[in-house]
Design a protein around this motif. Sequence first.
Motif, PDB file in Angstrom:
ATOM      1  N   GLU A  31      54.463  45.673  43.447  1.00 39.67           N
ATOM      2  CA  GLU A  31      54.340  44.736  44.692  1.00 39.67           C
ATOM      3  C   GLU A  31      52.897  44.613  45.293  1.00 39.67           C
ATOM      4  OE1 GLU A  31      56.207  42.560  44.183  1.00 39.67           O
ATOM      5  OE2 GLU A  31      57.529  43.294  43.712  1.00 39.67           O
ATOM      6  N   LEU A  32      51.833  45.532  45.991  1.00 36.98           N
ATOM      7  CA  LEU A  32      50.918  45.453  46.060  1.00 36.98           C
ATOM      8  C   LEU A  32      50.010  45.088  45.527  1.00 36.98           C
ATOM      9  CD1 LEU A  32      50.824  48.204  49.221  1.00 36.98           C
ATOM     10  CD2 LEU A  32      51.290  46.129  49.563  1.00 36.98           C
ATOM     11  N   ARG A  33      50.053  45.693  44.219  1.00 36.43           N
ATOM     12  CA  ARG A  33      48.850  45.633  43.315  1.00 36.43           C
ATOM     13  C   ARG A  33      48.942  43.899  42.922  1.00 36.43           C
ATOM     14  NH1 ARG A  33      46.533  50.084  40.733  1.00 36.43           N
ATOM     15  NH2 ARG A  33      47.147  52.116  41.962  1.00 36.43           N
ATOM     16  N   ARG A  34      50.328  43.888  42.306  1.00 38.06           N
ATOM     17  CA  ARG A  34      50.494  42.562  41.941  1.00 38.06           C
ATOM     18  C   ARG A  34      49.977  41.834  42.844  1.00 38.06           C
ATOM     19  NH1 ARG A  34      56.871  40.181  40.181  1.00 38.06           N
ATOM     20  NH2 ARG A  34      57.031  40.870  42.093  1.00 38.06           N
ATOM     21  N   GLU A  35      50.116  41.584  43.878  1.00 38.44           N
ATOM     22  CA  GLU A  35      49.639  40.681  45.092  1.00 38.44           C
ATOM     23  C   GLU A  35      48.449  40.694  45.336  1.00 38.44           C
ATOM     24  OE1 GLU A  35      49.805  38.011  48.303  1.00 38.44           O
ATOM     25  OE2 GLU A  35      51.305  38.636  46.657  1.00 38.44           O
ATOM     26  N   ILE A  36      47.568  41.939  45.255  1.00 39.67           N
ATOM     27  CA  ILE A  36      46.255  42.509  44.908  1.00 39.67           C
ATOM     28  C   ILE A  36      45.129  41.400  43.372  1.00 39.67           C
ATOM     29  CG2 ILE A  36      44.175  44.014  45.247  1.00 39.67           C
ATOM     30  CD1 ILE A  36      45.639  45.812  46.649  1.00 39.67           C
ATOM     31  N   LYS A  37      46.011  41.706  42.583  1.00 40.63           N
ATOM     32  CA  LYS A  37      45.604  41.079  41.431  1.00 40.63           C
ATOM     33  C   LYS A  37      45.336  39.361  41.921  1.00 40.63           C
ATOM     34  CE  LYS A  37      45.841  41.101  36.491  1.00 40.63           C
ATOM     35  NZ  LYS A  37      47.204  41.369  35.684  1.00 40.63           N
ATOM     36  N   ARG A  38      46.433  39.315  42.181  1.00 44.49           N
ATOM     37  CA  ARG A  38      46.479  37.570  42.542  1.00 44.49           C
ATOM     38  C   ARG A  38      45.431  36.657  43.355  1.00 44.49           C
ATOM     39  NH1 ARG A  38      49.620  33.431  45.555  1.00 44.49           N
ATOM     40  NH2 ARG A  38      50.244  35.446  47.306  1.00 44.49           N
ATOM     41  N   LEU A  39      45.023  38.026  44.618  1.00 45.70           N
ATOM     42  CA  LEU A  39      44.261  37.589  45.471  1.00 45.70           C
ATOM     43  C   LEU A  39      42.879  37.871  44.917  1.00 45.70           C
ATOM     44  CD1 LEU A  39      45.147  39.111  48.794  1.00 45.70           C
ATOM     45  CD2 LEU A  39      45.906  36.877  47.628  1.00 45.70           C
ATOM     46  N   GLN A  40      42.808  38.889  44.009  1.00 49.64           N
ATOM     47  CA  GLN A  40      41.444  38.564  43.759  1.00 49.64           C
ATOM     48  C   GLN A  40      40.469  37.387  42.523  1.00 49.64           C
ATOM     49  OE1 GLN A  40      40.898  42.576  41.303  1.00 49.64           O
ATOM     50  NE2 GLN A  40      40.732  44.213  43.143  1.00 49.64           N
ATOM     51  N   GLU A  41      42.044  37.256  41.822  1.00 48.01           N
ATOM     52  CA  GLU A  41      41.581  35.562  41.077  1.00 48.01           C
ATOM     53  C   GLU A  41      41.468  34.694  41.859  1.00 48.01           C
ATOM     54  OE1 GLU A  41      44.444  33.471  37.936  1.00 48.01           O
ATOM     55  OE2 GLU A  41      45.671  34.930  38.626  1.00 48.01           O
ATOM     56  N   TYR A  42      42.148  35.008  43.183  1.00 49.60           N
ATOM     57  CA  TYR A  42      41.887  33.254  44.022  1.00 49.60           C
ATOM     58  C   TYR A  42      40.328  33.655  44.060  1.00 49.60           C
ATOM     59  CZ  TYR A  42      46.602  32.301  44.151  1.00 49.60           C
ATOM     60  OH  TYR A  42      48.392  32.132  43.784  1.00 49.60           O
ATOM     61  N   ARG A  43      39.573  34.611  44.709  1.00 50.19           N
ATOM     62  CA  ARG A  43      38.639  34.742  45.060  1.00 50.19           C
ATOM     63  C   ARG A  43      37.521  34.596  44.082  1.00 50.19           C
ATOM     64  NH1 ARG A  43      36.615  39.784  48.711  1.00 50.19           N
ATOM     65  NH2 ARG A  43      38.136  38.675  50.078  1.00 50.19           N
ATOM     66  N   ALA A  44      37.657  34.863  42.966  1.00 43.11           N
ATOM     67  CA  ALA A  44      37.000  35.238  41.816  1.00 43.11           C
ATOM     68  C   ALA A  44      36.904  33.280  41.654  1.00 43.11           C
ATOM     69  CB  ALA A  44      37.161  35.207  40.453  1.00 43.11           C
ATOM     70  N   ALA A  45      38.068  32.368  41.522  1.00 41.04           N
ATOM     71  CA  ALA A  45      37.969  31.042  41.146  1.00 41.04           C
ATOM     72  C   ALA A  45      37.209  30.656  42.769  1.00 41.04           C
ATOM     73  CB  ALA A  45      39.062  30.503  41.071  1.00 41.04           C
ATOM     74  N   GLY A  46      36.561  31.001  44.092  1.00 34.41           N
ATOM     75  CA  GLY A  46      35.838  30.715  44.945  1.00 34.41           C
ATOM     76  C   GLY A  46      36.595  29.908  46.167  1.00 34.41           C
ATOM     77  N   ILE A  47      38.553  30.098  45.839  1.00 33.22           N
ATOM     78  CA  ILE A  47      39.494  29.834  46.313  1.00 33.22           C
ATOM     79  C   ILE A  47      39.305  30.313  47.847  1.00 33.22           C
ATOM     80  CG2 ILE A  47      41.826  29.631  46.459  1.00 33.22           C
ATOM     81  CD1 ILE A  47      41.924  28.932  43.586  1.00 33.22           C
ATOM     82  N   THR A  48      39.507  29.801  49.092  1.00 35.33           N
ATOM     83  CA  THR A  48      39.907  30.262  50.314  1.00 35.33           C
ATOM     84  C   THR A  48      40.461  29.874  51.336  1.00 35.33           C
ATOM     85  OG1 THR A  48      38.136  28.874  51.312  1.00 35.33           O
ATOM     86  CG2 THR A  48      37.006  30.343  50.621  1.00 35.33           C
ATOM     87  N   ASN A  49      41.422  29.617  51.036  1.00 36.56           N
ATOM     88  CA  ASN A  49      42.626  28.694  51.296  1.00 36.56           C
ATOM     89  C   ASN A  49      44.477  28.971  50.476  1.00 36.56           C
ATOM     90  OD1 ASN A  49      43.393  26.360  51.005  1.00 36.56           O
ATOM     91  ND2 ASN A  49      40.775  26.753  51.757  1.00 36.56           N
ATOM     92  N   PHE A  50      44.863  29.184  51.133  1.00 40.32           N
ATOM     93  CA  PHE A  50      46.336  29.512  50.013  1.00 40.32           C
ATOM     94  C   PHE A  50      47.169  28.118  49.662  1.00 40.32           C
ATOM     95  CE2 PHE A  50      47.147  33.049  52.601  1.00 40.32           C
ATOM     96  CZ  PHE A  50      47.347  34.275  51.693  1.00 40.32           C
ATOM     97  N   CYS A  51      46.414  26.302  50.531  1.00 34.53           N
ATOM     98  CA  CYS A  51      46.958  25.918  50.042  1.00 34.53           C
ATOM     99  C   CYS A  51      46.159  25.072  48.796  1.00 34.53           C
ATOM    100  CB  CYS A  51      46.318  23.983  51.011  1.00 34.53           C
ATOM    101  SG  CYS A  51      46.392  22.539  50.468  1.00 34.53           S
ATOM    102  N   SER A  52      44.607  25.722  48.894  1.00 33.52           N
ATOM    103  CA  SER A  52      43.870  25.364  47.469  1.00 33.52           C
ATOM    104  C   SER A  52      44.650  26.297  46.508  1.00 33.52           C
ATOM    105  CB  SER A  52      42.403  25.541  47.495  1.00 33.52           C
ATOM    106  OG  SER A  52      41.640  24.584  48.534  1.00 33.52           O
ATOM    107  N   ALA A  53      44.909  27.176  46.863  1.00 30.07           N
ATOM    108  CA  ALA A  53      45.746  28.903  45.931  1.00 30.07           C
ATOM    109  C   ALA A  53      46.875  27.766  45.435  1.00 30.07           C
ATOM    110  CB  ALA A  53      45.904  30.111  46.571  1.00 30.07           C
ATOM    111  N   ARG A  54      47.781  27.085  46.019  1.00 29.76           N
ATOM    112  CA  ARG A  54      48.642  26.316  45.726  1.00 29.76           C
ATOM    113  C   ARG A  54      47.878  25.425  44.191  1.00 29.76           C
ATOM    114  NH1 ARG A  54      50.913  27.148  50.499  1.00 29.76           N
ATOM    115  NH2 ARG A  54      50.138  24.683  51.223  1.00 29.76           N
ATOM    116  N   THR A  55      47.400  24.167  44.682  1.00 27.25           N
ATOM    117  CA  THR A  55      46.404  23.460  43.492  1.00 27.25           C
ATOM    118  C   THR A  55      46.616  24.486  42.697  1.00 27.25           C
ATOM    119  OG1 THR A  55      46.141  22.130  45.497  1.00 27.25           O
ATOM    120  CG2 THR A  55      45.127  21.625  43.142  1.00 27.25           C
TER     121      THR A  55
END
Length: 436
Positions: free
Chosen positions: A273-297
């Motif tokens: 679960e931690l590895r999957r969550e880390i991979k998802r957060l890394q994808e958000y950071r690479a896309a320039g996303i800084t908040n969860f509202c933008s992440a849902r979009t």
Amino acid sequence: LLVFPGDPFDKPPCRGCSSYLTEPYVKCAECGPPPFLLCLQCFTRGFEYKKHQSDHTYEIMTSDFPVLDPNWTAQEEMSLLEAVMDCGFGNWQDVANQMCTKSKEECEKHYMKHFINNPLFASTLLNLKQAEEAQHNETAIPFHSADDPPRPTFDSLLSRDMAGYMPARADFEFDNYAEWDLRDIDFVEDDSDILHALKIAVVDIYHSRLKERQRRKKIIRDHGLINLRKFQILERRYPKEVQELYETMRRFARILGPVEHDKFIESHALEFELRREIKRLQEYRAAGITNFCSARTYDHLKKSRDEERLKRTMLSEVLQYIQDSSACQQWLSRQADMAPRFSRPPLCPAGRRSAPPLNLTGLPGTEKLNEKEKELCQMVRLVPGAYLEYKAALVNECNKQGGLRLAQARALIKIDVNKTRKIYDFLIREGYITKA
């Protein structure tokens, strides 16, 4: 209500007839411990045993009374909690099936009202949870060794699941002929030293085989493998990848022991679960996303892009094989197998001539068409009466809307889309309608 966890039926025995008690039953208030329990039949006969006398004071043991809800008895409350523990929180249909007395909606509503959202229990449960977390920092699955289940009926589902298990002796079909080597052994005084030593060796071998039989039985009992269905329900709590790991590492469970093995699997589940969550957060950071509202979009747009990419891939496959009619036919057949609910239009063989122009001689409405309209009806193979109806509908809609799009024209005319496009382009070219 008294519960005896060592009994396979979880019911106390009657001291008079030794039968398993069913509610209501009687408990002597003067004898014990252990508690002196009698069924109603023995109690009415005035059963007495040792110090117990028929004139002793007694208590009626029953759980047929409401606790939290007038429509729920104490026994049903206990059955609900046990069903939620066995089936998991949220599986209300399985909980209702196990209880057999309440519906799915009743179980969910009662549990959420009295055990989750009850303000009386909220602070108590929170304090208990904090105390437990402070005492146990481990995240392993709570472990309970399994007792011997009751004897299943012949050819029942439970008997097939427990193939090889013999409830009569609480053992498994392993090394069943170990006792045969001892059936003719008899120690007598006139045995020689060698014969006596040989008999002792045979007894030692039999003792080692008994120890192995007991060791295997202990492993299965400790890991809760006797009741296979409860074990499978526990396994389904993990993700698919962890289930595969559980299946692979099951052979090493006898080395680690039940608690250590469950900790091992639970730690791998947490790591997954931690590895999957880390991979998802890394994808958000690479896309320039800084908040969860933008992440849902971002997730919503990513899903849409993946669907469009899949459509383009399917279209590219068609274009790649369109030159080869046999390959195109195979591709269409494969798509029809994957989505049989859609009808597949027949593929015209290569080199087939198109249909000849429509002969308008004698058709009604031909005299109302000009030469260009006649040519259009001949090429599109559309009778003049239908063309005039379509033309009037498109012109009226264009006047209302101030313009007309191709999609709107297709919505008004329920014919072949290619014919609709030709009629739409012709009317625009001739000035009858305008584009929106």
